[in-house]
Design an enzyme around this catalytic site. Sequence first.
Site, short mmCIF file in Angstrom:
data_model
loop_
_atom_site.label_atom_id
_atom_site.label_comp_id
_atom_site.label_asym_id
_atom_site.label_seq_id
_atom_site.Cartn_x
_atom_site.Cartn_y
_atom_site.Cartn_z
N CYS A 1 11.43 -99.49 -27.89
CA CYS A 1 11.59 -100.94 -27.83
C CYS A 1 10.20 -101.54 -27.63
O CYS A 1 9.57 -101.31 -26.59
CB CYS A 1 12.51 -101.32 -26.68
SG CYS A 1 12.77 -103.09 -26.60
N CYS B 1 10.34 -108.80 -32.21
CA CYS B 1 10.86 -107.42 -32.27
C CYS B 1 9.75 -106.42 -32.66
O CYS B 1 9.37 -106.32 -33.83
CB CYS B 1 12.03 -107.31 -33.24
SG CYS B 1 12.90 -105.72 -33.05
O1 PYC Z 1 10.98 -105.26 -29.53
O2 PYC Z 1 11.48 -103.35 -30.47
C1 PYC Z 1 11.80 -104.39 -29.92
C2 PYC Z 1 13.22 -104.65 -29.67
C3 PYC Z 1 14.28 -103.88 -30.06
C4 PYC Z 1 15.44 -104.54 -29.61
C5 PYC Z 1 15.04 -105.68 -28.95
N1 PYC Z 1 13.69 -105.73 -29.00
#
Ligand code: PYC
Length: 309
Positions: free
Chosen positions: A89, A233
């Site tokens: 994550c 993300c």
């Molecule tokens: O930042 O990789 C990330 C992530 C995955 C799910 C929520 N954030």
Amino acid sequence: MTGEIHAVDSHTAGEPTRIVLAGGPPLGNGPLSERLNLFRTKHDAYRRAIITEPRGSDVLVGGLLCEPHDPECQAGVIFFNNVGFLGMCGHGLIGLVETLRDQGNIDTGQIKIETPVGTVAATLHSGGEISVSNVESYRVAKDVQVHTKGFGTVSGDIAYGGNWFFLTNTPQQKVTRDEIGNLTAMACAIRKAVNEGGYPEVDHIEIFGNPDDGADSRNFVLCPGLEYDRSPCGTGTSAKLACLAADGKLAPHQPWVQQGVLGTSFVCEYSWADSAQQRIKPTIRGKAFITAETHLKLTANDPFCWGIQ
Ligand code: PYC
């Protein structure tokens, strides 16, 4: 009382992380992939107690800080959410490093962190930003067409960036805050079609739209538990960089500014891990802010001691 969990909450570009420092499940000291398996099969109640209501919320991502198995690493972490576990994550790793800084455990410089899907390196910069050198990322399929219920045929790529993503551009759908309801509905329909179309491992859907000035791209990411990522993300951006690299659209070390649906951004780049296999090492740079330090109480006669399911 059944127990007490010491945790630090933060957010990275809007997306919250809860790092468990003490009081988590007993997982022994094997490799992190084994400990993840133990967490999943024997101690899932802890995941629910930490993340779900009444102590948490669907949007929260948890990280269990562990002693590393790999002697080259300074820490280990297992990430989890409202429905299960995550390989890696990106925003959570940035939250973890900020938590270690806040607790006085690290200073500026680089540390190595073991995750169930490999070792990542993180650098705490003097200005407080954190960069994460993620696990190897790659695309496995290009221009996959899926037939969705209600949103027609959608074409996209399947790529790995520490988690599995389907990445698509939808020029007819704006990627803005006021469209989050529509984006969520569309992403859910796409995910169902992708899973039924032979890619059951894909649990994140990434929809791209036009960025604001100063960014290269803007995304909306649907997470496995049907919440959207408030940040751009980290693992989704890694998957995006893998696609750009494979298409020859972004050169190694060329900066890429990825904006999320709230308008916050990560600054990223990649180097080749294996150019023949088109596998990259992405670096994601962002900043986290501590929001709380808590002691979660697990009380035996609380009907929701282990969360609301
Ligand atoms: O930042 O990789 C990330 C992530 C995955 C799910 C929520 N954030």
